[in-house]
Design a protein around this motif. Sequence first.
Motif, short mmCIF file in Angstrom:
data_model
loop_
_atom_site.label_atom_id
_atom_site.label_comp_id
_atom_site.label_asym_id
_atom_site.label_seq_id
_atom_site.Cartn_x
_atom_site.Cartn_y
_atom_site.Cartn_z
N TRP A 86 0.84 -1.20 0.00
CA TRP A 86 0.00 0.00 0.00
C TRP A 86 0.88 1.25 0.00
O TRP A 86 1.80 1.38 0.78
CB TRP A 86 -0.91 0.00 1.23
N VAL A 87 0.56 2.19 -0.89
CA VAL A 87 1.31 3.45 -0.92
C VAL A 87 0.95 4.27 0.31
O VAL A 87 -0.23 4.49 0.57
CB VAL A 87 0.97 4.24 -2.20
N PRO A 88 1.90 4.71 1.12
CA PRO A 88 1.57 5.47 2.33
C PRO A 88 0.69 6.67 2.01
O PRO A 88 0.96 7.43 1.07
CB PRO A 88 2.94 5.91 2.85
N ALA A 89 -0.38 6.82 2.79
CA ALA A 89 -1.36 7.88 2.50
C ALA A 89 -1.16 9.11 3.36
O ALA A 89 -1.89 10.07 3.23
CB ALA A 89 -2.77 7.33 2.70
N ASN A 90 -0.16 9.09 4.25
CA ASN A 90 -0.01 10.20 5.19
C ASN A 90 0.10 11.55 4.48
O ASN A 90 -0.57 12.50 4.81
CB ASN A 90 1.23 9.99 6.07
N SER A 91 0.97 11.64 3.48
CA SER A 91 1.22 12.93 2.87
C SER A 91 0.00 13.44 2.11
O SER A 91 -0.32 14.62 2.17
CB SER A 91 2.43 12.85 1.93
N VAL A 92 -0.68 12.56 1.39
CA VAL A 92 -1.83 13.02 0.62
C VAL A 92 -2.98 13.40 1.54
O VAL A 92 -3.71 14.36 1.29
CB VAL A 92 -2.26 11.96 -0.42
#
Length: 274
Positions: A86-92
């Motif tokens: 899973w691509v980390p979603a924190n930044s978005v």
Amino acid sequence: MRSSRGASVAPARVYGVGVCAGHLVVHDPLTGTTHHRDQLITVGRTMLRASEVASHPVADLAALGGSSALGVRWSPVVQRDPSPTWVPANSVHRRAARALACAGLLTVDLHEVDPLPTPDLTDIAGHLTDDGCTVSLTTERCPAERHAEALADCVDALRICVDTAVTRRHRLGPDERERRLRSLISGTRATVAAGLPTQLYTRVIPPPPGNAATRWLVELADAVGAHGVTFARPQEDGTLAMPDPADWGAGTPPCGTLKPLDVPLDTVCLRADV
């Protein structure tokens, strides 16, 4: 806001205060109602008592530029599987939340976050509150009792939509309907016990004086200790555009969808604060 009972006492809670179309207003993330304010007050997230807010007139949303001038419903894309792929979603999530907060919104209603709970919910809510927004969660999936305290640390208000559990508009068998109703009761009691302001919410049951379903829902809310009931209708003006993601970087996961806030038709308050 109408108060039908005053036996239980509710403490002060978080409201969103700001200026819309030249009017100083106070938005309640729990009930969805907005009131004018004719006295100076701290702008942003402010602790107030419901009786103090209700003593001022309800604002006409059209005169404020519509509900989208106050806030939005955001259905974010969250992690279903914490696998390394899973691509980390924190930044978005951070950038989307900051873009919404910088738009001058008083509130963001996180709508139908699935699965619940998810570690992303804490991340999203934290970014929004850091930038001055109030945060509510509206869901038909009542949180399990073991998650109540974590949810209370995460959002300002929980609105449990009862439509699937208690109406026949959804094709559920009697066993599934009974299971959802029991989950709604136990989950609501748990979130109330954890100190999270909790409201039952409907878009299909008519507001007072209504009918037998209206009266039954108010009695249910009282029995489980909810703050009250909001009778609402969805906005008709469709889906809003997300903030421009052009500079968020390639390969980021989608942010979900934005919609206008529901329009509250009436609220019944069951917990006095005086």
